[in-house]
Design a protein around this motif. Structure first.
Motif, PDB file in Angstrom:
ATOM      1  N   VAL A  56       0.807  -1.218   0.000  1.00 39.98           N
ATOM      2  CA  VAL A  56       0.000   0.000   0.000  1.00 39.98           C
ATOM      3  C   VAL A  56       0.842   1.270   0.000  1.00 39.98           C
ATOM      4  O   VAL A  56       0.286   2.369  -0.078  1.00 39.98           O
ATOM      5  CB  VAL A  56      -0.967   0.024   1.204  1.00 39.98           C
ATOM      6  N   LYS A  57       2.162   1.144   0.094  1.00 35.67           N
ATOM      7  CA  LYS A  57       3.006   2.335   0.158  1.00 35.67           C
ATOM      8  C   LYS A  57       2.836   3.236  -1.074  1.00 35.67           C
ATOM      9  O   LYS A  57       2.675   4.452  -0.929  1.00 35.67           O
ATOM     10  CB  LYS A  57       4.476   1.956   0.336  1.00 35.67           C
ATOM     11  N   PRO A  58       2.869   2.692  -2.306  1.00 35.89           N
ATOM     12  CA  PRO A  58       2.680   3.581  -3.466  1.00 35.89           C
ATOM     13  C   PRO A  58       1.351   4.320  -3.443  1.00 35.89           C
ATOM     14  O   PRO A  58       1.285   5.502  -3.797  1.00 35.89           O
ATOM     15  CB  PRO A  58       2.757   2.615  -4.661  1.00 35.89           C
ATOM     16  N   LEU A  59       0.287   3.643  -3.012  1.00 37.52           N
ATOM     17  CA  LEU A  59      -1.018   4.286  -2.965  1.00 37.52           C
ATOM     18  C   LEU A  59      -1.044   5.375  -1.901  1.00 37.52           C
ATOM     19  O   LEU A  59      -1.633   6.446  -2.109  1.00 37.52           O
ATOM     20  CB  LEU A  59      -2.114   3.256  -2.692  1.00 37.52           C
ATOM     21  N   ALA A  60      -0.400   5.135  -0.760  1.00 36.02           N
ATOM     22  CA  ALA A  60      -0.342   6.152   0.297  1.00 36.02           C
ATOM     23  C   ALA A  60       0.347   7.411  -0.217  1.00 36.02           C
ATOM     24  O   ALA A  60      -0.123   8.535   0.012  1.00 36.02           O
ATOM     25  CB  ALA A  60       0.384   5.601   1.524  1.00 36.02           C
ATOM     26  N   HIS A  61       1.451   7.242  -0.918  1.00 35.43           N
ATOM     27  CA  HIS A  61       2.169   8.393  -1.480  1.00 35.43           C
ATOM     28  C   HIS A  61       1.305   9.113  -2.526  1.00 35.43           C
ATOM     29  O   HIS A  61       1.287  10.346  -2.582  1.00 35.43           O
ATOM     30  CB  HIS A  61       3.485   7.943  -2.109  1.00 35.43           C
ATOM     31  N   LYS A  62       0.600   8.348  -3.346  1.00 38.52           N
ATOM     32  CA  LYS A  62      -0.244   8.953  -4.385  1.00 38.52           C
ATOM     33  C   LYS A  62      -1.374   9.773  -3.753  1.00 38.52           C
ATOM     34  O   LYS A  62      -1.675  10.886  -4.199  1.00 38.52           O
ATOM     35  CB  LYS A  62      -0.840   7.866  -5.284  1.00 38.52           C
ATOM     36  N   LEU A  63      -1.988   9.244  -2.707  1.00 44.04           N
ATOM     37  CA  LEU A  63      -3.062   9.967  -2.031  1.00 44.04           C
ATOM     38  C   LEU A  63      -2.566  11.271  -1.422  1.00 44.04           C
ATOM     39  O   LEU A  63      -3.214  12.318  -1.534  1.00 44.04           O
ATOM     40  CB  LEU A  63      -3.680   9.085  -0.941  1.00 44.04           C
ATOM     41  N   LEU A  64      -1.400  11.218  -0.784  1.00 42.12           N
ATOM     42  CA  LEU A  64      -0.843  12.429  -0.174  1.00 42.12           C
ATOM     43  C   LEU A  64      -0.447  13.453  -1.227  1.00 42.12           C
ATOM     44  O   LEU A  64      -0.644  14.657  -1.043  1.00 42.12           O
ATOM     45  CB  LEU A  64       0.352  12.069   0.700  1.00 42.12           C
ATOM     46  N   LYS A  65       0.110  12.985  -2.337  1.00 42.98           N
ATOM     47  CA  LYS A  65       0.491  13.902  -3.411  1.00 42.98           C
ATOM     48  C   LYS A  65      -0.737  14.566  -4.028  1.00 42.98           C
ATOM     49  O   LYS A  65      -0.724  15.747  -4.386  1.00 42.98           O
ATOM     50  CB  LYS A  65       1.264  13.146  -4.489  1.00 42.98           C
ATOM     51  N   THR A  66      -1.829  13.821  -4.108  1.00 38.32           N
ATOM     52  CA  THR A  66      -3.049  14.339  -4.726  1.00 38.32           C
ATOM     53  C   THR A  66      -3.784  15.327  -3.828  1.00 38.32           C
ATOM     54  O   THR A  66      -4.245  16.382  -4.276  1.00 38.32           O
ATOM     55  CB  THR A  66      -4.006  13.180  -5.077  1.00 38.32           C
ATOM     56  N   PHE A  67      -3.880  15.000  -2.536  1.00 41.91           N
ATOM     57  CA  PHE A  67      -4.727  15.793  -1.641  1.00 41.91           C
ATOM     58  C   PHE A  67      -3.967  16.683  -0.666  1.00 41.91           C
ATOM     59  O   PHE A  67      -4.560  17.579  -0.076  1.00 41.91           O
ATOM     60  CB  PHE A  67      -5.680  14.873  -0.877  1.00 41.91           C
ATOM     61  N   GLY A  68      -2.676  16.435  -0.470  1.00 41.84           N
ATOM     62  CA  GLY A  68      -1.869  17.376   0.300  1.00 41.84           C
ATOM     63  C   GLY A  68      -1.333  16.891   1.617  1.00 41.84           C
ATOM     64  O   GLY A  68      -0.144  16.972   1.864  1.00 41.84           O
ATOM     65  N   ASP A  69      -2.200  16.381   2.501  1.00 42.25           N
ATOM     66  CA  ASP A  69      -1.726  15.887   3.787  1.00 42.25           C
ATOM     67  C   ASP A  69      -2.694  14.818   4.297  1.00 42.25           C
ATOM     68  O   ASP A  69      -3.714  14.523   3.663  1.00 42.25           O
ATOM     69  CB  ASP A  69      -1.545  17.018   4.815  1.00 42.25           C
ATOM     70  N   PHE A  70      -2.364  14.236   5.446  1.00 37.75           N
ATOM     71  CA  PHE A  70      -3.137  13.116   5.980  1.00 37.75           C
ATOM     72  C   PHE A  70      -4.603  13.494   6.186  1.00 37.75           C
ATOM     73  O   PHE A  70      -5.517  12.778   5.769  1.00 37.75           O
ATOM     74  CB  PHE A  70      -2.504  12.657   7.297  1.00 37.75           C
ATOM     75  N   ASN A  71      -4.840  14.630   6.852  1.00 38.58           N
ATOM     76  CA  ASN A  71      -6.214  15.049   7.120  1.00 38.58           C
ATOM     77  C   ASN A  71      -6.991  15.307   5.840  1.00 38.58           C
ATOM     78  O   ASN A  71      -8.180  14.990   5.756  1.00 38.58           O
ATOM     79  CB  ASN A  71      -6.216  16.313   7.993  1.00 38.58           C
ATOM     80  N   ALA A  72      -6.321  15.898   4.857  1.00 38.26           N
ATOM     81  CA  ALA A  72      -6.997  16.196   3.599  1.00 38.26           C
ATOM     82  C   ALA A  72      -7.376  14.921   2.849  1.00 38.26           C
ATOM     83  O   ALA A  72      -8.392  14.888   2.145  1.00 38.26           O
ATOM     84  CB  ALA A  72      -6.112  17.081   2.724  1.00 38.26           C
ATOM     85  N   VAL A  73      -6.570  13.868   2.986  1.00 42.16           N
ATOM     86  CA  VAL A  73      -6.910  12.581   2.366  1.00 42.16           C
ATOM     87  C   VAL A  73      -8.198  12.039   2.966  1.00 42.16           C
ATOM     88  O   VAL A  73      -9.123  11.632   2.254  1.00 42.16           O
ATOM     89  CB  VAL A  73      -5.770  11.563   2.546  1.00 42.16           C
ATOM     90  N   LEU A  74      -8.284  12.043   4.298  1.00 47.00           N
ATOM     91  CA  LEU A  74      -9.484  11.518   4.958  1.00 47.00           C
ATOM     92  C   LEU A  74     -10.718  12.355   4.624  1.00 47.00           C
ATOM     93  O   LEU A  74     -11.825  11.827   4.510  1.00 47.00           O
ATOM     94  CB  LEU A  74      -9.285  11.484   6.476  1.00 47.00           C
ATOM     95  N   ALA A  75     -10.535  13.668   4.483  1.00 43.52           N
ATOM     96  CA  ALA A  75     -11.662  14.567   4.229  1.00 43.52           C
ATOM     97  C   ALA A  75     -11.995  14.707   2.749  1.00 43.52           C
ATOM     98  O   ALA A  75     -12.966  15.390   2.403  1.00 43.52           O
ATOM     99  CB  ALA A  75     -11.365  15.947   4.818  1.00 43.52           C
ATOM    100  N   ALA A  76     -11.241  14.081   1.875  1.00 41.34           N
ATOM    101  CA  ALA A  76     -11.469  14.228   0.437  1.00 41.34           C
ATOM    102  C   ALA A  76     -12.865  13.743   0.055  1.00 41.34           C
ATOM    103  O   ALA A  76     -13.354  12.738   0.585  1.00 41.34           O
ATOM    104  CB  ALA A  76     -10.415  13.431  -0.342  1.00 41.34           C
ATOM    105  N   PRO A  77     -13.545  14.452  -0.855  1.00 38.83           N
ATOM    106  CA  PRO A  77     -14.880  14.016  -1.290  1.00 38.83           C
ATOM    107  C   PRO A  77     -14.827  12.624  -1.904  1.00 38.83           C
ATOM    108  O   PRO A  77     -13.858  12.269  -2.601  1.00 38.83           O
ATOM    109  CB  PRO A  77     -15.262  15.068  -2.340  1.00 38.83           C
TER     110      PRO A  77
END
Length: 250
Positions: A69-90
């Motif tokens: 899951v490491k590549p996906l974690a990096h992709k999510l952070l790159k897309t949305f900005g930070d940990f909280n923003a990933v969880l709050a993403a629409p």
């Protein structure tokens, strides 16, 4: 490699170089070891022991129990900005990202909901004015990373205990319709004596607009006419909040 090894054993030896070669349902040892190390570090040092991408990996473990899951974690952070923003993403934006299926999206949104509910429990049915920091933490958790404006009203009883937390309206990226009559009407229905207004600025900047100030004064006027107290209006930004009371607008 001797001929005594079975084909299955050989595939296990080759797994690190070619994880796809493993039989269905089998987790490569390097992934198992990596997950074990992360769990151990988290249990020993808590969230502070892990950077955002590793904490996000741990959230993704349950949704993707056998993959890296490491590549996906990096992709999510790159897309949305930070940990909280990933969880709050629409949800639609999450599902549009390659590698994010329903299981991953659902797990992220459940994690977000659990965090907000835990923070809410720290303030509901408790005196708000003496637990102001907990209230701010809850508001930031619930609203700081939302992509649209939300308008909430926190209704208080005569002892300033929070008796209801209600979302009155949800709008666009820069506007939310608010009706003073509905705010005070709901206060009377709940037998509330006071309330606090809270809304977010998706831009991240909590500086109040002229419309924010005008709307707040209209609500205060309507509240005063009915013997209700407007304690404050909080605007929640990405990193900080603005208090109308502290800023002199109330």
């Amino acid at each position: 490699m001797s001929r005594g090894f079975s084909d299955l054993t050989q595939r296990f030896f080759d797994a690190e170089a070619d994880p796809v070669a493993l039989p269905a349902g089998v987790v490569p040892s390097y992934i198992r070891d990596h997950r074990k190390r992360l769990r151990s570090r988290f249990l020993q040092g808590g969230a502070a022991a892990l950077p955002d991408y590793e904490l996000l990996e741990m959230v993704l473990f349950a949704a993707l129990p056998r993959g890296d899951v490491k590549p996906l974690a990096h992709k999510l952070l790159k897309t949305f900005g930070d940990f909280n923003a990933v969880l709050a993403a629409p949800l639609p934006r999450l599902l549009a990202l390659d590698g994010v299926g329903e299981a991953v999206a659902c797990h992220l949104k459940v994690t977000e909901a659990a965090a907000a509910r835990m923070m809410r429990a720290r303030v509901l049915n408790r005196p708000v004015l003496s637990g102001w920091e907990a209230l701010l933490d809850y508001c930031h958790t619930a609203m700081a990373h939302s992509s649209v404006e939300q308008f909430r009203v926190l209704y208080l009883d005569r002892k300033n205990v929070l008796i209801a937390d209600e979302e009155q309206a949800r709008g666009t990226v820069d506007h939310v319709p608010v009706y003073p009559r509905e705010v005070v009407k709901r206060a009377l229905e709940l037998d509330a004596s006071a309330f606090i207004l809270v809304h977010n600025h998706p831009s991240g900047d909590p500086t109040p607009s002229d419309a924010d100030i005008t709307m707040t004064l209209k609500i205060e006027e309507a509240a005063r006419a009915l013997g209700l107290v407007l304690h404050d209006h909080l605007i929640i930004g990405r990193e900080r909040e603005v208090s109308f009371r502290a800023g002199g607008w109330l």
